[in-house]
Design an enzyme around this catalytic site. Structure first.
Site, PDB file in Angstrom:
ATOM      1  CG  HIS A   1      41.500  44.497  40.276  1.00  0.00           C
ATOM      2  ND1 HIS A   1      41.594  45.846  40.022  1.00  0.00           N
ATOM      3  CD2 HIS A   1      42.425  44.229  41.246  1.00  0.00           C
ATOM      4  CE1 HIS A   1      42.526  46.371  40.813  1.00  0.00           C
ATOM      5  NE2 HIS A   1      43.043  45.414  41.551  1.00  0.00           N
ATOM      6  CG  ASP A   2      44.063  39.448  39.509  1.00  0.00           C
ATOM      7  OD1 ASP A   2      44.411  40.401  40.234  1.00  0.00           O
ATOM      8  OD2 ASP A   2      43.926  38.283  39.939  1.00  0.00           O
TER       9      ASP A   2
ATOM     10  CG  ASP B   1      38.868  46.352  38.161  1.00  0.00           C
ATOM     11  OD1 ASP B   1      38.258  45.948  39.163  1.00  0.00           O
ATOM     12  OD2 ASP B   1      40.047  46.741  38.186  1.00  0.00           O
TER      13      ASP B   1
ATOM     14  NE  ARG C   1      45.560  35.783  47.067  1.00  0.00           N
ATOM     15  CZ  ARG C   1      46.248  36.743  46.486  1.00  0.00           C
ATOM     16  NH1 ARG C   1      46.088  37.999  46.853  1.00  0.00           N
ATOM     17  NH2 ARG C   1      47.107  36.474  45.518  1.00  0.00           N
TER      18      ARG C   1
ATOM     19  CB  SER D   1      45.629  47.049  42.446  1.00  0.00           C
ATOM     20  OG  SER D   1      44.678  46.675  43.403  1.00  0.00           O
TER      21      SER D   1
END
Lengths: 399, 399
Positions: B379-380, B349, B250, B181
């Protein structure tokens, strides 16, 4: 029930004040005047549908729905088509007495698939909205805007309210009910809630229920408004409005309405004209990237035409979308519907994924195909590219 | 340059105060003590790297970088690996003197691909951050936190700062620089800015530049903070902090870090335990869907450990990511790099799309494959599923 006919009736800027102050009415008409159109085509009219007890426990003592119509209801009242708007849409689907462009002219109008020379087309502002129907900005019984007191309304509540409008028109069953995005959810809920009243149902870019991710993005948007310094718990009328919060909600939403490729192809990493994203002494001083300016513009445009509380109310209604609630598994719930279905998805939709449309279609009775709009734009393709399906709509649905 | 060695050194809650107040230092050490590790493995240390003139025109008169190290720098200083953290990451890649878990233990540690028994592993808190490096919450020359005065820092500025830390260690070239990232962006910028100092470069879940959509989501997040009632233009230290805004930022980010399927499979439309999303008299009274509660939790967790201004500063730094800026077209820009590359993407992602990794790989000199992590999480996955690539990393990269 009474119908109030507007003179101009075309939502303009600040139209969330429509129901509280902005609209002159030329009079009310008895129910008998309704069939065939009360007032000019494509102008906003109002119907009072009485009190509503709501699914979540709330109560609205006196509900008004704003609507527009085009064309003429035929003698046996069999040609009525209900076009349901999406989240921030108005009743102005297509032009009418005024020449103001509607938001779905590829689909509805003279000679279009939803042919206003042939069908009696109706569009209803959703309960909780700000285009004339009862919503947070309209007066509660004490004469003050509902504001923070506005009840939680589900999509089923809105459907129940709309059924009363159909009653007022004497429309026993719709030739078709259709819509995209939240409009699709509203159409689907109609078909399952009132199986005998929906002969055809068109669901574009929407699945059988709002998913976890759709709820998540919706929460972010409602929080953006609720955290605005001017929100005041929803009681901001008469004072400064939570414009920054609403604009942020719209930015978040708008990103999800488009595709990464579309944004990249249009804006890339370009700077907004005359601005320098990478020139700044302190962090807050920099110029904008073009995509930021574009989203600023989208936010500002919505602020001019929409009420923040309505945005929350409708967004929460959309969160409630679940055709299965209290009806068993998906197949069982959908088996209640008697309509012929037309399901469509946009291939690049990253909010209402085509897989959700496929899941819906597969669970419907019979063999229902998913028509695919091919467009790089993403979710909004159901609005901008619906013309791709005109042939299929004419052949299979509005023949 | 001086290095301050912390005693505990593991970022905990409120660690954005680390550099201003929270950390006891056991002393400073001369540069000569650096090789081989100054202080225990996996504890935060500090290096002062002097003044920095910034790409966007700002100036920082006295920059401190916080970092952690693991293992021993060998005699010819050829075994140093720089692991770059992502947006809200700390320097604590893997455990060390304390047993506190690191955020990338599948990748780094004794016996892992980045084997701390073999390599001298370094992780640096990004300039502008809140895990010990100079950032908005650290004191400006007047002794007050930088706050609104903190300058716009680009990823190139952070790379330039980190090069001075490498100088302090006497590391002429890194065996490898890698990250995921934003960490991947930082690694890539190293390889192109300092071709002779990066022998291997690992870029996970990141493309050659931040795209329009990534900028758009980033703008929404920074606005969420800036519109918080407590933000005060960035000068909130000593008063209530913009916690609600940071938590909203967040939430938005976290949605994009996961996939729709992952959220749906975990939460579906379930209600949070004991709460009723569809029971409410007024709109604001309802209970939460489980996914809302989950995102509330993610927001709260970040608020406890991160500074809102740092979130803005680093997010804007990430917006600046563009390996091409001032270097010509992508192929030409990348041709400057001399490193061997390891490119990886997560198949699901939806923020750093695999297509962006493919575009990067295709433009690199030589024939660079894209290694694909297959995981529904989104993504994570670069964090949680990096273990899938351990064999490839060992065979091709850390052999």
């Amino acid at each position: 029930m009474t119908i109030a006919v507007t003179r101009s009736g075309v939502p303009g800027t600040n139209s969330h004040n429509l129901a509280t102050s902005g609209v002159e009415t030329t009079g009310t008409t008895p129910e008998s005047r309704l069939p065939g159109g009360a007032g000019p085509d494509g102008t906003v009219k109002f119907v009072s549908i009485g009190a509503l007890d709501l699914e979540a426990g709330g109560h609205l003592p006196d509900v008004t729905l704003a609507f527009e119509t085009w064309g003429t209801l035929n003698a046996d009242r069999s040609n009525a088509v209900l076009v349901q708007h999406a989240l921030t849409g108005s009743t102005h689907v297509t032009r009418g007495a005024s020449d103001e462009e509607g938001w779905w002219e590829q689909l509805a109008g003279p000679g279009a698939p939803v042919d206003t020379d042939k069908y009696f087309v109706v569009s209803i502002n959703i309960l909780g909205g700000c285009y004339g129907s009862t919503g947070p900005s309209t007066p509660a019984p004490d004469g003050q805007p509902w504001g923070s007191r506005f009840p939680l309304v589900t999509l089923r509540d809105t459907t129940a309210a709309e059924a009363r409008l159909a009653d007022a028109f004497g429309i026993g069953s719709w030739y078709a009910v259709l819509g995209g995005s939240m409009g699709g959810a509203r159409a689907l809920e109609w078909a399952v809630s009132y199986p005998d009243r929906v002969r055809r149902c068109g669901v574009f870019a929407c699945g059988a229920s709002s998913t976890a991710e759709q709820i998540a993005f919706a929460q972010a948007q409602t929080l953006a408004i609720r955290q605005d310094v001017n929100f005041n718990g929803g009681d901001y009328y008469g004072g400064p409005e939570p414009e920054a919060g609403l604009a942020l909600a719209r930015r978040i939403a708008h990103i999800t309405y488009r595709s990464a490729d579309e944004l990249h192809d249009r804006f890339g990493r370009s700077a907004q004209g005359g601005e320098a994203p990478l020139e700044a002494v302190s962090l807050g001083d920099r110029g904008r990237y073009q995509v930021e300016s574009y989203l600023d513009h989208q936010g500002t445009k919505l602020v001019r035409r929409f009420d923040a509380n309505s945005y929350i109310a409708i967004t929460e209604a959309l969160m409630s979308h679940d055709v299965c609630r209290g009806r068993g598994p998906l197949r069982e719930a959908l088996a209640q519907a008697k309509a012929e279905f037309f399901i469509a998805a946009v291939d690049t939709d990253r909010l209402y994924f085509p897989a959700q449309s496929r899941e819906l279609a597969a669970a419907l009775p019979g063999n229902v195909p998913v028509h695919v709009i091919e467009a790089p734009i993403g979710h909004d393709g159901f609005l901008t590219e619906i013309g791709q399906l005109n042939t299929q709509l004419r052949q299979n649905f509005f023949a």
